[in-house]
Write a protein that holds these residues in place. Structure first.
Motif, PDB file in Angstrom:
ATOM      1  N   ASP A   1       1.371  -0.643   0.089  1.00 53.82           N
ATOM      2  CA  ASP A   1      -0.217  -0.028  -0.124  1.00 53.82           C
ATOM      3  C   ASP A   1       1.238   0.963  -0.211  1.00 53.82           C
ATOM      4  O   ASP A   1       0.774   1.830  -0.469  1.00 53.82           O
ATOM      5  CB  ASP A   1      -1.115  -0.051   1.310  1.00 53.82           C
ATOM      6  CG  ASP A   1      -2.276  -1.372   1.282  1.00 53.82           C
ATOM      7  OD1 ASP A   1      -2.611  -1.885   0.206  1.00 53.82           O
ATOM      8  OD2 ASP A   1      -2.301  -1.141   2.303  1.00 53.82           O
ATOM      9  N   ALA A   2       2.212   1.320   0.590  1.00 48.88           N
ATOM     10  CA  ALA A   2       3.021   2.429   1.035  1.00 48.88           C
ATOM     11  C   ALA A   2       3.424   2.757  -0.541  1.00 48.88           C
ATOM     12  O   ALA A   2       3.498   3.868  -0.890  1.00 48.88           O
ATOM     13  CB  ALA A   2       4.319   1.873   1.773  1.00 48.88           C
ATOM     14  N   ILE A   3       3.795   1.329  -1.258  1.00 49.63           N
ATOM     15  CA  ILE A   3       4.665   1.861  -2.339  1.00 49.63           C
ATOM     16  C   ILE A   3       3.538   2.484  -3.633  1.00 49.63           C
ATOM     17  O   ILE A   3       4.116   2.804  -4.451  1.00 49.63           O
ATOM     18  CB  ILE A   3       5.385   0.002  -3.156  1.00 49.63           C
ATOM     19  CG1 ILE A   3       5.563  -0.580  -2.254  1.00 49.63           C
ATOM     20  CG2 ILE A   3       4.575   0.208  -4.871  1.00 49.63           C
ATOM     21  CD1 ILE A   3       7.517   0.030  -2.915  1.00 49.63           C
ATOM     22  N   LEU A   4       2.240   2.060  -3.389  1.00 50.27           N
ATOM     23  CA  LEU A   4       1.535   3.532  -4.113  1.00 50.27           C
ATOM     24  C   LEU A   4       0.988   4.350  -4.087  1.00 50.27           C
ATOM     25  O   LEU A   4       1.105   4.678  -5.149  1.00 50.27           O
ATOM     26  CB  LEU A   4       0.201   2.573  -4.344  1.00 50.27           C
ATOM     27  CG  LEU A   4      -0.855   0.945  -3.921  1.00 50.27           C
ATOM     28  CD1 LEU A   4      -1.967   0.645  -3.564  1.00 50.27           C
ATOM     29  CD2 LEU A   4      -0.082   0.670  -5.419  1.00 50.27           C
ATOM     30  N   ASP A   5       2.169   5.067  -2.856  1.00 46.19           N
ATOM     31  CA  ASP A   5       2.065   6.404  -3.188  1.00 46.19           C
ATOM     32  C   ASP A   5       2.976   6.581  -3.055  1.00 46.19           C
ATOM     33  O   ASP A   5       4.073   8.193  -2.860  1.00 46.19           O
ATOM     34  CB  ASP A   5       1.475   6.863  -1.302  1.00 46.19           C
ATOM     35  CG  ASP A   5       0.157   6.758  -1.493  1.00 46.19           C
ATOM     36  OD1 ASP A   5      -0.378   6.898  -1.994  1.00 46.19           O
ATOM     37  OD2 ASP A   5       0.096   5.782   0.085  1.00 46.19           O
ATOM     38  N   ILE A   6       4.342   6.255  -3.786  1.00 45.86           N
ATOM     39  CA  ILE A   6       5.393   6.397  -4.098  1.00 45.86           C
ATOM     40  C   ILE A   6       6.101   7.573  -4.698  1.00 45.86           C
ATOM     41  O   ILE A   6       7.127   8.433  -4.575  1.00 45.86           O
ATOM     42  CB  ILE A   6       6.219   4.946  -4.795  1.00 45.86           C
ATOM     43  CG1 ILE A   6       8.223   5.036  -3.920  1.00 45.86           C
ATOM     44  CG2 ILE A   6       6.369   4.786  -5.869  1.00 45.86           C
ATOM     45  CD1 ILE A   6       8.584   4.171  -4.057  1.00 45.86           C
ATOM     46  N   VAL A   7       4.737   7.976  -5.749  1.00 48.15           N
ATOM     47  CA  VAL A   7       5.520   8.732  -6.701  1.00 48.15           C
ATOM     48  C   VAL A   7       5.209  10.480  -5.947  1.00 48.15           C
ATOM     49  O   VAL A   7       5.214  11.246  -6.030  1.00 48.15           O
ATOM     50  CB  VAL A   7       4.108   9.383  -7.763  1.00 48.15           C
ATOM     51  CG1 VAL A   7       4.385   8.295  -8.674  1.00 48.15           C
ATOM     52  CG2 VAL A   7       2.519   9.131  -7.413  1.00 48.15           C
ATOM     53  N   SER A   8       4.623   9.981  -4.511  1.00 47.32           N
ATOM     54  CA  SER A   8       4.392  11.436  -4.092  1.00 47.32           C
ATOM     55  C   SER A   8       5.939  11.329  -2.562  1.00 47.32           C
ATOM     56  O   SER A   8       6.613  12.235  -2.111  1.00 47.32           O
ATOM     57  CB  SER A   8       2.876  11.467  -2.846  1.00 47.32           C
ATOM     58  OG  SER A   8       2.880  10.092  -2.094  1.00 47.32           O
ATOM     59  N   TRP A   9       6.194  10.548  -2.426  1.00 45.32           N
ATOM     60  CA  TRP A   9       7.892  10.425  -2.249  1.00 45.32           C
ATOM     61  C   TRP A   9       8.579  11.080  -1.783  1.00 45.32           C
ATOM     62  O   TRP A   9       8.398  12.151  -2.984  1.00 45.32           O
ATOM     63  CB  TRP A   9       7.922   8.604  -2.065  1.00 45.32           C
ATOM     64  CG  TRP A   9       7.652   7.832  -1.210  1.00 45.32           C
ATOM     65  CD1 TRP A   9       5.627   8.087  -0.529  1.00 45.32           C
ATOM     66  CD2 TRP A   9       7.405   6.781  -0.451  1.00 45.32           C
ATOM     67  NE1 TRP A   9       5.452   6.736  -0.364  1.00 45.32           N
ATOM     68  CE2 TRP A   9       6.476   5.996  -0.218  1.00 45.32           C
ATOM     69  CE3 TRP A   9       8.757   5.857  -1.032  1.00 45.32           C
ATOM     70  CZ2 TRP A   9       7.009   4.692  -0.011  1.00 45.32           C
ATOM     71  CZ3 TRP A   9       9.120   4.353  -0.482  1.00 45.32           C
ATOM     72  CH2 TRP A   9       7.445   4.000  -0.038  1.00 45.32           C
TER      73      TRP A   9
END
Length: 208
Positions: free
Chosen positions: A112-120
């Motif tokens: 689930d965290a990977i899905l937001d990686i573009v915002s990291w």
């Protein structure tokens, strides 16, 4: 794993608190990707957790140490706790890559965290410095990760490796909720962590 190269997993997280899901995921990654060791990295100032009930970094470091000390393949790092400012994965991976560029570094986190990686923070540096292991519960749809191709491109998504981990049904938020309700957390966290939380009243200030 590239033959002849050491492979090390870096497991970042708030560990608030660390639980058996984290430990099982780390051991599963070690087996599946033939890692020589896994280094746990408790976040100092997690940038995505502002305003949430996050225990003091030293408590989270000590709980993580107690949880992993019996596994000879697990280690712990203070790199994010000792670093000033927000704990960015991009900075951490660059730090370890600079320590030994010959190591094949893997970053272990939740799918689930990977899905937001573009915002990291600086995602380019993340893909430049490590392969990513996306730990997920059984039945998790890998189509969600495949969908990242439109944002990240096929080459980067190919560096994201899904890993199914049954114990990930356990969550730190669930444990904190049980503490707030006065319910037992036995068998959700290692016994040493359970005792540490009780002795030090780690989550008392948040209503636990």
């Amino acid at each position: 794993m590239v033959k002849g190269r050491r492979a090390i997993g870096l497991m970042g997280g708030t560990f608030n608190p660390i639980h058996y899901g984290h430990l099982v995921a780390a051991e599963a990654a070690r087996d599946a990707f033939h890692l020589d060791q896994v280094i746990f990295i408790p976040a100092g100032q997690p940038p995505h957790k502002s305003g949430l009930a996050v225990a003091d970094p030293e408590h989270r470091y000590l709980m993580t140490f107690l949880a992993i000390v019996s596994n000879q393949h697990f280690e712990i790092s203070r790199v994010e706790i000792d670093r000033q400012g927000p704990s960015y994965t991009s900075d951490t991976l660059a730090h370890f890559r600079a320590l030994d560029p010959e190591v094949l570094w893997y970053f272990i986190t939740g799918a689930d965290a990977i899905l937001d990686i573009v915002s990291w923070h600086y995602p380019d540096a993340i893909f430049q410095n490590a392969e990513l292991i996306a730990a997920s519960r059984p039945g998790y749809s890998l189509k969600k990760i495949e969908a990242l191709k439109q944002q990240l491109g096929a080459e980067r998504v190919a560096r994201i490796h899904p890993l199914e981990v049954p114990a990930l049904a356990i969550s730190s938020s669930q444990i904190r909720e049980r503490l707030q309700q006065g319910l037992s957390i036995k068998y959700l966290v290692p016994e040493a962590v359970e005792h540490y939380i009780a002795k030090n009243q780690v989550y008392a200030e948040f209503g636990a």
